[in-house]
Design a protein around this motif. Structure first.
Motif, PDB file in Angstrom:
ATOM      1  N   ALA A   1       0.836  -1.203   0.000  1.00  0.00           N
ATOM      2  CA  ALA A   1       0.000   0.000   0.000  1.00  0.00           C
ATOM      3  C   ALA A   1       0.872   1.254   0.000  1.00  0.00           C
ATOM      4  CB  ALA A   1      -0.912  -0.004   1.222  1.00  0.00           C
ATOM      5  N   ALA A   2       0.377   2.269  -0.662  1.00  0.00           N
ATOM      6  CA  ALA A   2       1.086   3.554  -0.688  1.00  0.00           C
ATOM      7  C   ALA A   2       1.062   4.169   0.708  1.00  0.00           C
ATOM      8  CB  ALA A   2       0.423   4.486  -1.684  1.00  0.00           C
ATOM      9  N   GLN A   3       2.119   4.869   1.041  1.00  0.00           N
ATOM     10  CA  GLN A   3       2.184   5.534   2.329  1.00  0.00           C
ATOM     11  C   GLN A   3       1.273   6.758   2.325  1.00  0.00           C
ATOM     12  OE1 GLN A   3       5.972   6.383   3.999  1.00  0.00           O
ATOM     13  NE2 GLN A   3       6.255   4.232   4.473  1.00  0.00           N
TER      14      GLN A   3
ATOM     15  N   SER B   1       4.858  10.383   3.092  1.00  0.00           N
ATOM     16  CA  SER B   1       5.508  10.326   1.782  1.00  0.00           C
ATOM     17  C   SER B   1       5.921  11.691   1.248  1.00  0.00           C
ATOM     18  CB  SER B   1       4.585   9.642   0.763  1.00  0.00           C
ATOM     19  OG  SER B   1       3.396  10.398   0.582  1.00  0.00           O
ATOM     20  N   LYS B   2       5.439  12.756   1.868  1.00  0.00           N
ATOM     21  CA  LYS B   2       5.761  14.115   1.426  1.00  0.00           C
ATOM     22  C   LYS B   2       6.366  14.913   2.562  1.00  0.00           C
ATOM     23  CE  LYS B   2       1.975  14.595  -1.903  1.00  0.00           C
ATOM     24  NZ  LYS B   2       0.856  15.465  -2.312  1.00  0.00           N
TER      25      LYS B   2
END
Length: 158
Positions: A2-4, A9-10
Motif C-alpha cells: 500500500a502507498a504511504q 511520503s511528502k
C-alpha cells in the motif's frame, strides 16, 4: 504494498493546501496564550508555559477559529504556521501534527487522519475543548500566571 499516507511520503513543503489543512488535528492548543520567560537582560529564554487563556477568536467548543480567513487582521500577533517556519515555532504544542511531521515522528493514534474520527482528539484528552477561557475574560495581564496549565504541553493526556 500500500502507498504511504501523504504525511509520510511528502515533506511539509510538498503538501498541497488541502493536505496541509488536513494535517491540523483541531485541538486548538496553538491558540492558547503562552508566557515566555526572559533572562536578566530581558532576552527571551525559550522557556514557555501554556495558559488556559484562548485567543478571542477560538471557539472553545469546536476549537476552530471563528474568523479564520480574517484572523491576521483581527489578531495582529496571530502566527501563521507554515512549512517554512514550523521549525522555528518552539512554542507549538509537542503533540502538534505539523511539529511531529517536521520532526519525522508518527502521528498519534487519536489524530483524525489515523482514527478517521475528528472526535478522537477530544476523547483522548488532547483537545482544548471545554478547558479554556477567552482572553476577553482575563483582561488583566497580572492574572495570566494564575492561568498557567501543563496539559497543552504534554505528550500524554492530561
Amino acid at each position: 504494498m500500500a502507498a504511504q499516507p501523504f504525511w509520510k511520503s511528502k515533506t511539509l513543503l510538498e503538501m498541497s493546501p488541502d493536505e496541509w489543512e488536513a494535517l491540523c488535528d483541531g485541538c486548538g492548543k496553538c491558540c492558547l496564550a503562552k508566557l515566555e520567560y526572559e533572562d536578566d537582560d530581558g532576552q527571551p529564554t525559550g522557556i514557555v508555559e501554556f495558559t488556559d487563556i484562548a485567543c478571542k477568536l477560538l471557539d472553545g467548543h469546536s476549537c476552530q477559529c471563528k474568523d479564520y480567513d480574517n484572523r491576521f487582521a483581527e489578531v495582529p500577533d496571530c502566527v501563521k504556521v507554515s512549512a517554512k517556519n514550523i521549525d522555528d515555532l518552539y512554542f507549538m504544542p509537542p503533540s502538534c501534527a505539523y511539529r511531529l511531521v517536521s520532526e519525522r515522528q508518527d502521528l498519534p493514534w487519536w489524530h483524525p487522519l489515523i482514527s478517521g474520527d475528528p472526535e478522537t482528539v477530544v476523547t483522548a484528552g488532547f483537545s482544548a475543548r471545554g478547558r479554556v477561557v477567552s482572553e476577553e475574560e482575563v483582561t488583566d495581564a497580572e492574572d495570566w500566571p494564575s492561568h498557567i496549565v501543563d496539559w497543552p504541553g504534554r505528550l500524554v493526556p492530561g
